[in-house]
Scaffold this active site. Structure first.
Site, PDB file in Angstrom:
ATOM      1  N   LYS A 127     -10.012   1.998 -14.460  1.00 47.61           N
ATOM      2  CA  LYS A 127      -9.323   0.853 -15.169  1.00 47.61           C
ATOM      3  C   LYS A 127      -8.386   0.291 -14.578  1.00 47.61           C
ATOM      4  O   LYS A 127      -7.953  -0.977 -14.474  1.00 47.61           O
ATOM      5  CB  LYS A 127      -9.025   1.182 -16.655  1.00 47.61           C
ATOM      6  CG  LYS A 127     -10.382   1.175 -17.548  1.00 47.61           C
ATOM      7  CD  LYS A 127      -9.973   1.201 -18.867  1.00 47.61           C
ATOM      8  CE  LYS A 127     -11.022   1.106 -19.698  1.00 47.61           C
ATOM      9  NZ  LYS A 127     -10.728   0.949 -21.064  1.00 47.61           N
ATOM     10  N   LYS A 210     -22.220   0.791 -15.279  1.00 49.89           N
ATOM     11  CA  LYS A 210     -22.329   1.043 -16.667  1.00 49.89           C
ATOM     12  C   LYS A 210     -22.136  -0.481 -17.519  1.00 49.89           C
ATOM     13  O   LYS A 210     -21.323  -1.455 -17.084  1.00 49.89           O
ATOM     14  CB  LYS A 210     -21.049   1.759 -17.404  1.00 49.89           C
ATOM     15  CG  LYS A 210     -21.083   2.052 -18.831  1.00 49.89           C
ATOM     16  CD  LYS A 210     -19.771   2.925 -19.232  1.00 49.89           C
ATOM     17  CE  LYS A 210     -18.748   1.867 -19.468  1.00 49.89           C
ATOM     18  NZ  LYS A 210     -17.806   2.530 -20.367  1.00 49.89           N
ATOM     19  N   LYS A 213     -18.267  -4.368 -22.163  1.00 51.22           N
ATOM     20  CA  LYS A 213     -17.778  -5.262 -22.776  1.00 51.22           C
ATOM     21  C   LYS A 213     -16.873  -6.123 -21.965  1.00 51.22           C
ATOM     22  O   LYS A 213     -16.572  -7.217 -22.028  1.00 51.22           O
ATOM     23  CB  LYS A 213     -17.269  -5.247 -24.006  1.00 51.22           C
ATOM     24  CG  LYS A 213     -16.340  -3.918 -24.156  1.00 51.22           C
ATOM     25  CD  LYS A 213     -15.977  -3.690 -25.605  1.00 51.22           C
ATOM     26  CE  LYS A 213     -16.411  -2.641 -26.477  1.00 51.22           C
ATOM     27  NZ  LYS A 213     -15.750  -1.856 -27.391  1.00 51.22           N
TER      28      LYS A 213
HETATM   29  P1  AMP Z   1     -15.780   1.768 -25.841  1.00 48.71           P
HETATM   30  O1  AMP Z   1     -16.597   0.323 -25.822  1.00 48.71           O
HETATM   31  O2  AMP Z   1     -15.233   1.831 -24.357  1.00 48.71           O
HETATM   32  O3  AMP Z   1     -14.673   1.873 -26.813  1.00 48.71           O
HETATM   33  O4  AMP Z   1     -16.988   2.769 -26.116  1.00 48.71           O
HETATM   34  C1  AMP Z   1     -17.189   3.132 -27.576  1.00 48.71           C
HETATM   35  C2  AMP Z   1     -18.441   4.118 -27.442  1.00 48.71           C
HETATM   36  O5  AMP Z   1     -19.630   3.338 -26.909  1.00 48.71           O
HETATM   37  C3  AMP Z   1     -18.273   5.364 -26.656  1.00 48.71           C
HETATM   38  O6  AMP Z   1     -18.759   6.287 -27.464  1.00 48.71           O
HETATM   39  C4  AMP Z   1     -18.769   5.068 -25.344  1.00 48.71           C
HETATM   40  O7  AMP Z   1     -19.211   6.229 -24.753  1.00 48.71           O
HETATM   41  C5  AMP Z   1     -20.081   4.359 -25.995  1.00 48.71           C
HETATM   42  N1  AMP Z   1     -20.673   3.525 -24.628  1.00 48.71           N
HETATM   43  C6  AMP Z   1     -19.782   2.430 -24.168  1.00 48.71           C
HETATM   44  N2  AMP Z   1     -20.513   1.905 -23.284  1.00 48.71           N
HETATM   45  C7  AMP Z   1     -21.723   2.507 -23.286  1.00 48.71           C
HETATM   46  C8  AMP Z   1     -22.925   2.304 -22.464  1.00 48.71           C
HETATM   47  N3  AMP Z   1     -22.931   1.381 -21.157  1.00 48.71           N
HETATM   48  N4  AMP Z   1     -23.813   3.185 -22.597  1.00 48.71           N
HETATM   49  C9  AMP Z   1     -23.647   4.069 -23.492  1.00 48.71           C
HETATM   50  N5  AMP Z   1     -22.711   4.386 -24.375  1.00 48.71           N
HETATM   51  C10 AMP Z   1     -21.712   3.737 -24.012  1.00 48.71           C
END
Ligand code: AMP
Ligand code: TRP
Length: 350
Positions: A127, A210, A213
């Site tokens: 990041k 990955k 968002k």
């Molecule tokens: P975040 O959007 O980074 O706050 O992620 C929230 C949750 O979604 C966390 O448990 C992440 O590990 C999961 N997550 C985010 N992106 C992915 C992805 N591309 N595949 C699987 N899990 C994800």
């Protein structure tokens, strides 16, 4: 325990099963979030385990957020939880900043975690990028706050996607070091729950990245706010190779884009990737992609519709978050108060 903070600290010897997890309101919810997190959060709730879920707004501002957009994304994330099947009467659903125990324990953990540990965090490196000098101190300290989110509830299990594994190892290290430094078995050693076919959903444009968002390309992800046409178009245009699907999963070894679409199909249909490959063995993407698009639309559209209905009444979402925060506070406050006693902070206010 005395309110003057004497040394008479009670030690919980066993920890009741409790799940905690969080999502950052730093943008819209993606299919990765849904399959890797939300969908599984709801499954855990339905297994009857106590579940605490949090929109982690204080994590989101480790990278600057427009205040109006942050408020909107926090409500939209909460709406996504509910639309995906979370019942705010059974699970606790709230936003992090309404429960100050997180920030308080986060500070204590800043004093437990070692610089050497933080320097190994790959998400910070990703990041912060090349210009780490310009990253916020909060972005660097973020995994200690994440440990606090979890341990303020004495949570024992944390469902997350694969990308959070290292942060959960750090959470375990922090708990072990705190327990050791203060000679008390106070924090549980949490279990990461990283399971299912979609623990790492990849970008639709690049099977080695990955789905995120924050990816500049909207074509790289499916958002829970996308309508049926957008979902179908993104899947149709998803990067693939020219080969038909193989007979077995092993045949997808060096085909990350194909493997990703199989995993998404499996997770959406509650099948194993093996079963999906067996079903589509020998099929061309011209056949598989429309089937996946139909499946995705069938599973996601009801959620999208319910989310937009819920978003018409933001006051009701705020009410749910506030009520969740009250219930969260009732668990976390006494735990963090005890941490003050353990660490030698005087608590003499009435
Ligand atoms: P975040 O959007 O980074 O706050 O992620 C929230 C949750 O979604 C966390 O448990 C992440 O590990 C999961 N997550 C985010 N992106 C992915 C992805 N591309 N595949 C699987 N899990 C994800
Ligand atoms: N760091 C997680 C992410 O970026 C979000 C998060 C914050 C979290 N606190 C948490 C996840 C506690 C699980 C438990 O995805």
């Amino acid at each position: 325990m005395s309110s003057t903070g004497s040394s008479a600290v009670q030690t919980p010897k066993t920890f009741q099963p409790r799940i905690f997890s969080g999502i950052q309101p730093s943008g819209g919810i993606t299919l990765g979030n849904y399959l890797g997190a939300l969908k599984r959060f709801v499954e855990k709730q339905n297994e009857g385990i106590e579940t605490v879920y949090c929109m982690v707004d204080m994590h989101a501002i480790t990278v600057w957020q427009d205040p109006e957009k942050l408020r909107y994304a926090t409500r939209e994330g909460a709406a996504a939880f509910i639309a995906a099947g979370l019942d705010p009467a059974r699970s606790i659903l709230f936003n992090q900043s309404q429960v100050s125990a997180h920030a308080e324990l986060g500070w204590i953990f800043n004093c437990v975690a070692r610089l050497g540990w933080m320097n190994r965090m790959t998400q910070f490196k990703d990041k912060a990028g090349k210009n780490a000098e310009a990253a916020s101190l909060g972005l660097y300290a973020y995994p200690a706050l994440m440990a606090a989110d979890i341990l303020a509830y004495h949570a024992t299990m944390v469902p997350v996607g694969e990308d959070q594994k290292q942060h959960l190892e750090l959470t375990r290290d922090i708990a072990i070091k705190f327990n050791h430094d203060y000679g008390i078995d106070y924090f549980p050693i949490v279990e990461p729950v990283i399971e299912g076919a979609a623990t790492r959903v990849m970008s639709l444009r690049d099977g080695t990245k990955k789905m995120s968002k924050s990816d500049p390309s909207d074509q790289s992800r499916i958002n829970l706010t996308d309508d049926a046409d957008a979902i179908a178009a993104k899947i149709r245009k998803a990067k693939t190779d020219a080969e038909p699907l193989p007979e077995t999963l092993a045949g997808l070894k060096d085909r990350p884009e194909a493997r990703n679409l199989i995993n998404i199909f499996a997770a959406l249909s509650d099948k194993t990737p093996d079963a999906v490959v067996a079903e589509y063995a020998g099929a061309q993407f011209g056949t598989f992609k429309p089937a996946l698009a139909d499946l995705a639309v069938a599973k996601l559209s009801p959620i999208t519709t319910e989310m937009s209905r819920l978003m018409k009444d933001p006051a009701e979402i705020d009410r749910i978050l506030g009520q969740g925060a009250d219930r969260a506070e009732a668990i976390a406050r006494p735990i963090v108060d005890q941490v003050y006693d353990i660490t030698g902070m005087i608590r003499s206010r009435r």
